[in-house]
Write a protein that holds these residues in place. Sequence first.
Motif, PDB file in Angstrom:
ATOM      1  N   ALA A 126       3.571   5.999   2.849  1.00  0.00           N
ATOM      2  CA  ALA A 126       3.360   7.337   2.949  1.00  0.00           C
ATOM      3  C   ALA A 126       3.091   7.791   4.359  1.00  0.00           C
ATOM      4  O   ALA A 126       3.851   8.841   4.946  1.00  0.00           O
ATOM      5  CB  ALA A 126       2.461   8.052   1.814  1.00  0.00           C
ATOM      6  N   LEU A 127       2.055   7.232   4.946  1.00  0.00           N
ATOM      7  CA  LEU A 127       1.430   7.817   6.073  1.00  0.00           C
ATOM      8  C   LEU A 127       2.488   7.087   7.200  1.00  0.00           C
ATOM      9  O   LEU A 127       2.877   7.821   8.148  1.00  0.00           O
ATOM     10  CB  LEU A 127      -0.113   6.983   6.542  1.00  0.00           C
ATOM     11  CG  LEU A 127      -0.976   7.646   5.787  1.00  0.00           C
ATOM     12  CD1 LEU A 127      -2.342   6.850   5.961  1.00  0.00           C
ATOM     13  CD2 LEU A 127      -1.253   9.053   6.053  1.00  0.00           C
ATOM     14  N   GLU A 160      -0.202   4.155   0.253  1.00  0.00           N
ATOM     15  CA  GLU A 160      -1.035   5.126   0.950  1.00  0.00           C
ATOM     16  C   GLU A 160      -0.160   4.767   2.382  1.00  0.00           C
ATOM     17  O   GLU A 160      -0.072   5.564   3.147  1.00  0.00           O
ATOM     18  CB  GLU A 160      -2.456   4.995   1.041  1.00  0.00           C
ATOM     19  CG  GLU A 160      -3.104   5.962   1.946  1.00  0.00           C
ATOM     20  CD  GLU A 160      -4.485   5.754   1.857  1.00  0.00           C
ATOM     21  OE1 GLU A 160      -5.305   6.671   2.557  1.00  0.00           O
ATOM     22  OE2 GLU A 160      -5.065   4.864   1.210  1.00  0.00           O
ATOM     23  N   PHE A 161      -0.278   3.432   2.919  1.00  0.00           N
ATOM     24  CA  PHE A 161       0.016   3.286   4.088  1.00  0.00           C
ATOM     25  C   PHE A 161       1.696   3.716   4.138  1.00  0.00           C
ATOM     26  O   PHE A 161       1.951   4.125   5.199  1.00  0.00           O
ATOM     27  CB  PHE A 161       0.046   1.750   4.579  1.00  0.00           C
ATOM     28  CG  PHE A 161       0.459   1.245   5.617  1.00  0.00           C
ATOM     29  CD1 PHE A 161      -0.214   1.456   7.013  1.00  0.00           C
ATOM     30  CD2 PHE A 161       1.961   0.680   5.910  1.00  0.00           C
ATOM     31  CE1 PHE A 161       0.404   1.007   8.137  1.00  0.00           C
ATOM     32  CE2 PHE A 161       2.445   0.602   7.030  1.00  0.00           C
ATOM     33  CZ  PHE A 161       1.715   0.597   8.092  1.00  0.00           C
ATOM     34  N   SER A 196       0.846  -1.336  -0.021  1.00  0.00           N
ATOM     35  CA  SER A 196      -0.056  -0.089   0.082  1.00  0.00           C
ATOM     36  C   SER A 196       0.971   1.346   0.016  1.00  0.00           C
ATOM     37  O   SER A 196       1.314   1.714   1.032  1.00  0.00           O
ATOM     38  CB  SER A 196      -0.735  -0.241   1.331  1.00  0.00           C
ATOM     39  OG  SER A 196      -1.578   1.166   1.294  1.00  0.00           O
TER      40      SER A 196
END
Length: 103
Positions: A30-31, A27-28, A25
Amino acid sequence: MRTLQATDAQAPDLAALVAELTAESPEFAALWERYDVRRRRAEQKTFRHPQAGEFTLTAEVLHLGEEGQRSTVHQADPDSRYQDAPAVLSAATSFLPPKGRSD
């Protein structure tokens, strides 16, 4: 997950989970890279109960010892319209039979 990592940085299962999520992911990843970590102190939670209705309480998490145990305390803010909600909830549920009993 950052809180868990802080309590046991060498936990192999957590490291494997983070590696898997990071790989799968963007997104994961980056977070996780941002490292937005803060310990929650108090937050508002709204409850909807069939007998007591809707009410909002402040929830505070208390950290107990080194083993990662936590206790959550819910309370109504003084002078709020919900200050009587815990008593109403207690009264509404005190007449219900325990689960599994029909008397």
